[in-house]
Enzyme design. Structure first.
Site, PDB file in Angstrom:
ATOM      1  N   GLY A   1      51.771  48.248  46.846  1.00 13.58           N
ATOM      2  CA  GLY A   1      50.789  47.793  45.857  1.00 13.58           C
ATOM      3  C   GLY A   1      50.002  46.592  46.348  1.00 13.58           C
TER       4      GLY A   1
ATOM      5  N   ASP B   1      40.044  46.408  45.401  1.00 13.40           N
ATOM      6  CA  ASP B   1      40.815  46.143  46.611  1.00 13.40           C
ATOM      7  C   ASP B   1      39.909  45.866  47.806  1.00 13.40           C
ATOM      8  OD1 ASP B   1      42.809  46.839  44.886  1.00 13.40           O
ATOM      9  OD2 ASP B   1      43.263  48.761  45.833  1.00 13.40           O
TER      10      ASP B   1
HETATM   11  C1  GLA Z   1      44.749  50.462  42.905  1.00 15.00           C
HETATM   12  C2  GLA Z   1      43.262  50.801  43.012  1.00 15.00           C
HETATM   13  C3  GLA Z   1      42.403  49.711  42.384  1.00 15.00           C
HETATM   14  C4  GLA Z   1      42.879  49.368  40.969  1.00 15.00           C
HETATM   15  C5  GLA Z   1      44.390  49.153  40.945  1.00 15.00           C
HETATM   16  C6  GLA Z   1      44.917  48.975  39.549  1.00 15.00           C
HETATM   17  O1  GLA Z   1      45.028  49.341  43.688  1.00 15.00           O
HETATM   18  O2  GLA Z   1      42.898  50.959  44.373  1.00 15.00           O
HETATM   19  O3  GLA Z   1      41.056  50.091  42.401  1.00 15.00           O
HETATM   20  O4  GLA Z   1      42.485  50.353  40.067  1.00 15.00           O
HETATM   21  O5  GLA Z   1      45.095  50.223  41.555  1.00 15.00           O
HETATM   22  O6  GLA Z   1      44.402  47.825  38.988  1.00 15.00           O
END
Ligand code: GLA
Length: 377
Positions: free
Chosen positions: A120, A168
């Site tokens: 994550g 991200d």
């Molecule tokens: C992933 C996705 C992001 C966002 C997050 C949740 O990291 O790539 O764009 O949606 O999940 O906040």
């Protein structure tokens, strides 16, 4: 050795020549504002000190890539998506001037990374953004971080096929050291907020095989909810346009679980705005409460937590110096973010590492790092 030196070395060893350019980009920790970037909301990510470096050079009619962790791959060029780690590299290169660029004849790339994968923490965005920076340098173009973030996002959504938001890639391309960015995902405007608290990341080690399909399912729920709401309330472009004062009334007219999804999105966006104010004011207590509420909503409304993540969050909340904890990133496994009083992070991390019931594979204190950069010899 830093990832940039390792990537350069790996390139030399594997391809027998020097790379033309090397760049690196960080993973990110989103402090609050989870699952709102697709819905016109605000997010508050910071870059980590963990980085991915990519070294690039000519490929002589083929695509050849090697990663320290995953080994080598060879494919025809231009490369089609293969459901493989190298898609992130091939995708950026394919979408970036495929016919007129120096890599139109083929591409070699070597990758070295300290960003934990599947945790994550945006290892894929770091790889895409680093690739884009390295390719720009190779082509002798000036690097526009916003354009590079956009190219990385188009790679993820259009080439790899993950329907993610823009957070991200923007965090990885544009972060500044010591600061989180309050990013408005509607306008892509950024306000910097100094990070005056300690951030600990506890990796759950939990596999997340269902993350991509569940992510897309939730996104579909939200799109379906938006279609219903638009028929009832004029002027709603995004879910985050729903006035918080009318949320219960609007959600009350939706079938379950769409009502819960919408509650999460609207309230999480409000929490992010409040949290940015609390962070700017140095109010770690208020910030931590919002982080805790975010987890509860991700668990109960967006339903992207797991029993293990919930257990880590509960254990972390009981440690002295902790102000709030929540799952970070998409969820369904990955890591827990633990927000601590300034100066308390090292002790909190030691406590969590020592907790034998949790058996956490990795617990780290994370400083807000800088965004993507070119790496010279
Ligand atoms: C992933 C996705 C992001 C966002 C997050 C949740 O990291 O790539 O764009 O949606 O999940 O906040």
């Amino acid at each position: 050795m830093k990832p940039a030196e390792r990537a350069r070395e790996l390139f030399r060893r594997h391809f027998g020549t020097d790379p033309v350019a090397v760049a690196s980009a960080p993973g990110r920790v989103n402090l609050v504002g989870e699952h709102v970037d697709n819905f016109g909301g605000h997010v508050l990510p910071m870059a980590t000190g963990w980085r991915t470096a990519v070294a690039v050079g000519p490929g002589h009619a083929a695509f050849r890539a090697i990663s320290e962790q995953q080994g080598p791959i060879q494919a025809d060029w231009p490369a089609a998506p293969q459901g493989h780690w190298s898609d992130y590299v091939a995708g950026v290169a394919s979408l970036d001037s495929p016919l007129t660029s120096p890599w139109s004849e083929g591409l070699c790339a070597a990758v070295a990374s300290d960003v934990p994968t599947g945790a994550g923490l945006s290892s894929s965005a770091a790889l895409e953004v680093a690739t884009g920076f390295a390719l720009s340098a190779w082509a002798g173009r000036s690097i526009d971080p916003a354009a590079r973030a956009d190219l990385a996002w188009r790679t993820e959504t259009g080439f790899v096929g993950m329907p993610c938001g823009r957070m991200d890639q923007i965090a990885s391309a544009r972060a500044t050291p010591g600061e989180a960015m309050l990013l408005d995902c509607r306008t892509l405007g950024i306000e910097s907020v100094p990070v005056r608290l300690d951030v600990v990341i506890a990796e759950s080690g939990e596999s997340h095989a269902l993350r991509d399909s569940s992510y897309a399912d939730r996104r579909r729920d939200c799109d379906n909810a938006l279609a219903i709401i638009r028929g009832q309330l004029p002027g709603i472009e995004y879910l985050t346009d729903i006035p918080p004062a009318r949320l219960n009334e609007v959600a009350g007219r939706l079938p379950a679980p769409l009502d819960r999804r919408v509650k999460h999105v609207v309230n999480e966006n409000q929490r992010t705005l409040l949290a940015a104010q609390a962070l700017a004011a140095g109010d770690v207590r208020a910030f931590g409460l919002l982080v805790g509420q975010s987890h509860n909503s991700l668990r109960d409304n967006y339903e992207c937590s797991t029993p293990r993540l919930d257990a880590i969050v509960s254990a972390a909340r009981a440690v002295a110096g902790v102000r709030g904890a929540r799952l970070v990133g998409a969820g369904w496994g990955g890591s827990v973010l633990v927000v601590c009083d300034s100066g308390a992070g090292a002790d909190v991390a030691a406590r969590l590492r020592a907790d034998a019931t949790l058996a956490l594979p990795l617990v780290s204190v994370v400083e807000a790092g800088g965004g993507a950069a070119l790496e010279t010899d």
